[in-house]
Write an enzyme that holds these catalytic residues in place. Structure first.
Site, PDB file in Angstrom:
ATOM      1  N   CYS A 193       0.811  -1.219   0.000  1.00  0.00           N
ATOM      2  CA  CYS A 193       0.000   0.000   0.000  1.00  0.00           C
ATOM      3  C   CYS A 193       0.845   1.270   0.000  1.00  0.00           C
ATOM      4  CB  CYS A 193      -0.959  -0.001   1.192  1.00  0.00           C
ATOM      5  SG  CYS A 193      -2.337  -1.153   0.954  1.00  0.00           S
ATOM      6  N   LYS A 245       0.439   3.542  -3.103  1.00  0.00           N
ATOM      7  CA  LYS A 245      -0.702   4.432  -3.319  1.00  0.00           C
ATOM      8  C   LYS A 245      -0.258   5.830  -3.724  1.00  0.00           C
ATOM      9  CE  LYS A 245      -4.622   2.789  -0.562  1.00  0.00           C
ATOM     10  NZ  LYS A 245      -5.530   3.141   0.547  1.00  0.00           N
ATOM     11  N   ASP A 262     -14.580   6.330   1.212  1.00  0.00           N
ATOM     12  CA  ASP A 262     -14.821   5.118   1.997  1.00  0.00           C
ATOM     13  C   ASP A 262     -14.099   3.931   1.366  1.00  0.00           C
ATOM     14  OD1 ASP A 262     -15.936   3.541   4.056  1.00  0.00           O
ATOM     15  OD2 ASP A 262     -17.759   4.733   4.003  1.00  0.00           O
ATOM     16  N   GLY A 275     -11.047 -13.087 -13.866  1.00  0.00           N
ATOM     17  CA  GLY A 275     -10.082 -12.016 -13.695  1.00  0.00           C
ATOM     18  C   GLY A 275      -9.537 -11.534 -15.015  1.00  0.00           C
TER      19      GLY A 275
END
Length: 349
Positions: free
Chosen positions: A17, A20, A50, A139
């Site tokens: 992460c 990001k 959210d 996918g």
């Protein structure tokens, strides 16, 4: 090239992460993207940043939809797949939902990674989906310069039980489900300064599914819910404070930390994303003068597959903590409180 000789992290400019886009840059990119009609069935969209979108299907069901993917945070392909899948599924739990299905997103440098390595990444993701009780039903794959893996995940929830990140109330207690420090451990790993115990702690933390989210949605005293990921604890708490138009107060001494991370941060192991996070939202955060540079780094540290952040009334605290402990989250802890005031975060030592 053997699998043992491959360092997956060497293919990526950032991992987990920490990849990001910085919050400030993301806001600039998205600032003109709000002018479309929103159907009444869309219960949660992009308005409060959210964790997932929620679309009401009927009186009893709403669909949760989310996606998450990133470059390697570790070199072991199986572990990378497990971490990425756990992180993606977490967004459904963070809305209080039950995951039902996933789609794989796979981008790989086909001419540089053996097929066996790519297969191990996918196998790792499948193992976590099996633990969550969901199939990978399809996918999409591409030939990519950097290895990328993640999931689209869908879940279900009763419309009245959706837990947004914007519904905290003044007087609420803040509870964090997992300890902080994943980004710091990953920075140490990339520089070969993370020992075996530190690596195992990192893997255990990042592959633990946030299953308590579903049970938390059943508690009326739980008002708001999110998970702590790439923007760090301060960034995601600030989103919660802005959504509720309240102030958040943290007690640094009560925040659970992974073993050894404060010393590693003191020694200079932290990610570039930590600094970008602070540059984006630091103006809305007030730190006590006694907060150390290492603690500062921990507060902005990007968490890959981080813990649930709960805002609940005082009377529900013991029930929430007991729920976490029953699910194996023994380090869950009360870390602060919400109060009336400007949408800012205040951190005491």
């Amino acid at each position: 090239m053997s699998n043992d000789a491959i360092k997956l992290t060497s293919f990526s400019h950032g991992g987990g992460c920490g990849c990001k886009i910085a919050p400030g840059v993301l806001s600039e990119i998205l600032k003109n993207s709000h002018g479309f009609p929103v159907p009444k069935e869309l219960l949660v969209g992009i308005e409060t940043a959210d964790d997932a979108a929620v679309y009401q299907l009927n009186d009893e069901q709403a669909l949760i939809a989310t996606t998450d993917f990133f470059m390697p945070i570790v070199d072991d392909p199986y572990d990378f797949g497990r971490i990425a899948a756990t992180n993606a599924i977490s967004d459904v739990y963070a809305m209080g939902g039950t995951p039902i299905m996933a789609l794989a997103l796979v981008g790989m440098p086909i001419n540089q990674l053996p097929v066996e390595t790519i297969g191990q990444i996918i196998k790792g993701g499948e193992s976590i989906c099996a633990e969550a009780g969901i199939p990978i039903a399809g996918g999409h794959t591409i030939d990519s310069v950097e290895p990328i893996y993640g999931l689209v995940v869908m879940g279900l929830i009763h419309p009245s039980k959706v837990k947004r990140n914007a519904d905290a109330k003044a007087g609420d207690v803040l509870i964090l489900g997992k300890p902080l420090g994943v980004g710091i451990l990953s920075a140490a790993l990339k520089k070969d300064k993370l020992d075996a115990a530190g690596y195992q702690a990192m893997i255990a933390n990042t592959t633990k599914l946030n299953k308590p989210g579903k049970a938390l949605s059943e508690l009326p005293g739980v008002h708001a819910l999110t998970d702590v990921t790439g923007f760090g604890l301060l960034g995601h708490l600030l989103e919660l404070a802005r959504g509720a138009k309240l102030s958040a107060h943290l007690d640094m001494a009560r925040i659970p930390l992974l073993p050894g991370v404060e010393q590693l941060a003191h020694d200079g192991y932290f990610t570039g994303a930590s600094g970008r996070n602070w540059a984006a939202y630091g103006a809305d955060v007030q730190l006590a003068p006694s907060i150390t540079p290492a603690q500062h780094s921990l507060l902005t540290d990007p968490q890959t597959s981080g813990g649930l952040l709960v805002s609940c009334d005082e009377g529900s605290v013991e029930e929430v903590l007991a729920l976490f402990r029953r699910e194996g989250f023994g380090e869950a802890a009360v870390i602060g409180r919400m109060s009336a005031g400007a949408a800012r975060v205040f951190v005491a030592s």
